[in-house]
Design a protein around this motif. Structure first.
Motif, PDB file in Angstrom:
ATOM      1  N   THR A 223     -78.556 -81.371   1.450  1.00  0.00           N
ATOM      2  CA  THR A 223     -78.126 -81.915   2.735  1.00  0.00           C
ATOM      3  C   THR A 223     -76.925 -81.146   3.283  1.00  0.00           C
ATOM      4  OG1 THR A 223     -78.952 -84.093   2.104  1.00  0.00           O
ATOM      5  CG2 THR A 223     -77.355 -84.012   3.914  1.00  0.00           C
ATOM      6  N   ALA A 224     -75.972 -80.828   2.416  1.00  0.00           N
ATOM      7  CA  ALA A 224     -74.793 -80.074   2.852  1.00  0.00           C
ATOM      8  C   ALA A 224     -75.183 -78.672   3.329  1.00  0.00           C
ATOM      9  CB  ALA A 224     -73.781 -79.985   1.707  1.00  0.00           C
ATOM     10  N   VAL A 225     -76.035 -77.992   2.583  1.00  0.00           N
ATOM     11  CA  VAL A 225     -76.470 -76.645   2.974  1.00  0.00           C
ATOM     12  C   VAL A 225     -77.254 -76.703   4.284  1.00  0.00           C
ATOM     13  CG1 VAL A 225     -77.980 -74.714   2.328  1.00  0.00           C
ATOM     14  CG2 VAL A 225     -76.416 -75.702   0.646  1.00  0.00           C
ATOM     15  N   PHE A 226     -78.127 -77.693   4.421  1.00  0.00           N
ATOM     16  CA  PHE A 226     -78.919 -77.849   5.641  1.00  0.00           C
ATOM     17  C   PHE A 226     -78.008 -78.093   6.846  1.00  0.00           C
ATOM     18  CE2 PHE A 226     -81.485 -80.508   8.553  1.00  0.00           C
ATOM     19  CZ  PHE A 226     -82.522 -79.626   8.801  1.00  0.00           C
ATOM     20  N   ALA A 227     -77.032 -78.996   6.702  1.00  0.00           N
ATOM     21  CA  ALA A 227     -76.113 -79.302   7.803  1.00  0.00           C
ATOM     22  C   ALA A 227     -75.262 -78.083   8.166  1.00  0.00           C
ATOM     23  CB  ALA A 227     -75.221 -80.487   7.428  1.00  0.00           C
ATOM     24  N   LEU A 228     -74.759 -77.379   7.169  1.00  0.00           N
ATOM     25  CA  LEU A 228     -73.949 -76.193   7.447  1.00  0.00           C
ATOM     26  C   LEU A 228     -74.773 -75.081   8.100  1.00  0.00           C
ATOM     27  CD1 LEU A 228     -71.738 -76.080   4.232  1.00  0.00           C
ATOM     28  CD2 LEU A 228     -71.012 -76.653   6.566  1.00  0.00           C
ATOM     29  N   THR A 229     -76.020 -74.962   7.717  1.00  0.00           N
ATOM     30  CA  THR A 229     -76.899 -73.972   8.336  1.00  0.00           C
ATOM     31  C   THR A 229     -77.124 -74.302   9.810  1.00  0.00           C
ATOM     32  OG1 THR A 229     -77.991 -73.539   6.232  1.00  0.00           O
ATOM     33  CG2 THR A 229     -79.180 -72.894   8.230  1.00  0.00           C
ATOM     34  N   LEU A 230     -77.401 -75.566  10.101  1.00  0.00           N
ATOM     35  CA  LEU A 230     -77.568 -75.977  11.502  1.00  0.00           C
ATOM     36  C   LEU A 230     -76.290 -75.743  12.304  1.00  0.00           C
ATOM     37  CD1 LEU A 230     -79.632 -79.271  11.248  1.00  0.00           C
ATOM     38  CD2 LEU A 230     -80.411 -77.014  11.963  1.00  0.00           C
ATOM     39  N   PHE A 231     -75.146 -76.079  11.715  1.00  0.00           N
ATOM     40  CA  PHE A 231     -73.863 -75.863  12.372  1.00  0.00           C
ATOM     41  C   PHE A 231     -73.652 -74.381  12.682  1.00  0.00           C
ATOM     42  CE2 PHE A 231     -69.254 -75.076  12.126  1.00  0.00           C
ATOM     43  CZ  PHE A 231     -68.816 -75.912  13.144  1.00  0.00           C
ATOM     44  N   ALA A 232     -73.966 -73.521  11.717  1.00  0.00           N
ATOM     45  CA  ALA A 232     -73.798 -72.075  11.915  1.00  0.00           C
ATOM     46  C   ALA A 232     -74.731 -71.553  12.999  1.00  0.00           C
ATOM     47  CB  ALA A 232     -74.038 -71.341  10.598  1.00  0.00           C
ATOM     48  N   ILE A 233     -75.955 -72.045  13.040  1.00  0.00           N
ATOM     49  CA  ILE A 233     -76.905 -71.614  14.072  1.00  0.00           C
ATOM     50  C   ILE A 233     -76.417 -72.017  15.457  1.00  0.00           C
ATOM     51  CG2 ILE A 233     -79.229 -72.021  14.989  1.00  0.00           C
ATOM     52  CD1 ILE A 233     -80.180 -72.145  12.039  1.00  0.00           C
ATOM     53  N   VAL A 234     -75.933 -73.245  15.586  1.00  0.00           N
ATOM     54  CA  VAL A 234     -75.416 -73.706  16.885  1.00  0.00           C
ATOM     55  C   VAL A 234     -74.217 -72.874  17.302  1.00  0.00           C
ATOM     56  CG1 VAL A 234     -74.294 -75.639  18.060  1.00  0.00           C
ATOM     57  CG2 VAL A 234     -76.338 -76.034  16.666  1.00  0.00           C
ATOM     58  N   LYS A 235     -73.290 -72.611  16.371  1.00  0.00           N
ATOM     59  CA  LYS A 235     -72.116 -71.787  16.694  1.00  0.00           C
ATOM     60  C   LYS A 235     -72.534 -70.378  17.138  1.00  0.00           C
ATOM     61  CE  LYS A 235     -68.086 -73.399  15.809  1.00  0.00           C
ATOM     62  NZ  LYS A 235     -67.147 -73.693  16.884  1.00  0.00           N
ATOM     63  N   LEU A 236     -73.534 -69.813  16.454  1.00  0.00           N
ATOM     64  CA  LEU A 236     -74.015 -68.485  16.796  1.00  0.00           C
ATOM     65  C   LEU A 236     -74.637 -68.471  18.191  1.00  0.00           C
ATOM     66  CD1 LEU A 236     -74.521 -65.546  15.901  1.00  0.00           C
ATOM     67  CD2 LEU A 236     -76.697 -66.337  14.959  1.00  0.00           C
ATOM     68  N   VAL A 237     -75.454 -69.473  18.492  1.00  0.00           N
ATOM     69  CA  VAL A 237     -76.099 -69.545  19.798  1.00  0.00           C
ATOM     70  C   VAL A 237     -75.054 -69.717  20.902  1.00  0.00           C
ATOM     71  CG1 VAL A 237     -77.589 -70.991  21.259  1.00  0.00           C
ATOM     72  CG2 VAL A 237     -78.317 -70.374  18.947  1.00  0.00           C
ATOM     73  N   LEU A 238     -74.067 -70.580  20.667  1.00  0.00           N
ATOM     74  CA  LEU A 238     -73.011 -70.768  21.673  1.00  0.00           C
ATOM     75  C   LEU A 238     -72.193 -69.493  21.846  1.00  0.00           C
ATOM     76  CD1 LEU A 238     -71.773 -74.370  20.850  1.00  0.00           C
ATOM     77  CD2 LEU A 238     -73.168 -73.623  22.797  1.00  0.00           C
ATOM     78  N   LEU A 239     -71.923 -68.778  20.780  1.00  0.00           N
ATOM     79  CA  LEU A 239     -71.178 -67.529  20.864  1.00  0.00           C
ATOM     80  C   LEU A 239     -71.945 -66.494  21.667  1.00  0.00           C
ATOM     81  CD1 LEU A 239     -68.692 -65.907  19.864  1.00  0.00           C
ATOM     82  CD2 LEU A 239     -70.111 -65.167  17.954  1.00  0.00           C
ATOM     83  N   MET A 240     -73.246 -66.409  21.417  1.00  0.00           N
ATOM     84  CA  MET A 240     -74.078 -65.428  22.129  1.00  0.00           C
ATOM     85  C   MET A 240     -74.273 -65.836  23.597  1.00  0.00           C
ATOM     86  SD  MET A 240     -76.859 -64.479  19.248  1.00  0.00           S
ATOM     87  CE  MET A 240     -77.305 -62.854  19.809  1.00  0.00           C
ATOM     88  N   ALA A 241     -74.195 -67.130  23.894  1.00  0.00           N
ATOM     89  CA  ALA A 241     -74.345 -67.600  25.277  1.00  0.00           C
ATOM     90  C   ALA A 241     -73.030 -67.450  26.054  1.00  0.00           C
ATOM     91  CB  ALA A 241     -74.800 -69.053  25.297  1.00  0.00           C
ATOM     92  N   GLY A 242     -71.948 -67.147  25.342  1.00  0.00           N
ATOM     93  CA  GLY A 242     -70.664 -66.954  25.995  1.00  0.00           C
ATOM     94  C   GLY A 242     -69.949 -68.242  26.349  1.00  0.00           C
ATOM     95  N   VAL A 243     -70.262 -69.290  25.631  1.00  0.00           N
ATOM     96  CA  VAL A 243     -69.600 -70.583  25.892  1.00  0.00           C
ATOM     97  C   VAL A 243     -68.352 -70.682  25.073  1.00  0.00           C
ATOM     98  CG1 VAL A 243     -69.849 -73.088  25.714  1.00  0.00           C
ATOM     99  CG2 VAL A 243     -71.753 -71.674  26.470  1.00  0.00           C
TER     100      VAL A 243
END
Length: 71
Positions: free
Chosen positions: A51-71
């Motif tokens: 659960t911890a690895v899954f949650a951290l993976t989702l968090f990292a993906i969201v951060k990456l997408v927001l970074l690439m979107a320039g938010v």
């Protein structure tokens, strides 16, 4: 000597069971094996780690997408 039916599940079998249970697709055969031969503490610890690895993976993906979107 243990027969194959009496052996506790291996790490990979437990990991498969935890992942299948997390997504709600655990088979009856595996669930029976886990409840009959597995130790609950192993499944609890593996479930928490998964659960911890899954949650951290989702968090990292969201951060990456927001970074690439320039938010």
């Amino acid at each position: 000597m243990d027969t194959p039916d009496n052996k506790p599940p291996t790490f990979w079998q437990m990991l498969h069971s935890v992942m299948a249970a997390a997504f709600g697709v655990q088979s009856g055969k595996n669930r029976t094996r886990d409840f009959t031969h597995g130790k609950p503490s192993h499944f609890v610890v593996l479930g928490i780690v998964f659960t911890a690895v899954f949650a951290l993976t989702l968090f990292a993906i969201v951060k990456l997408v927001l970074l690439m979107a320039g938010v």
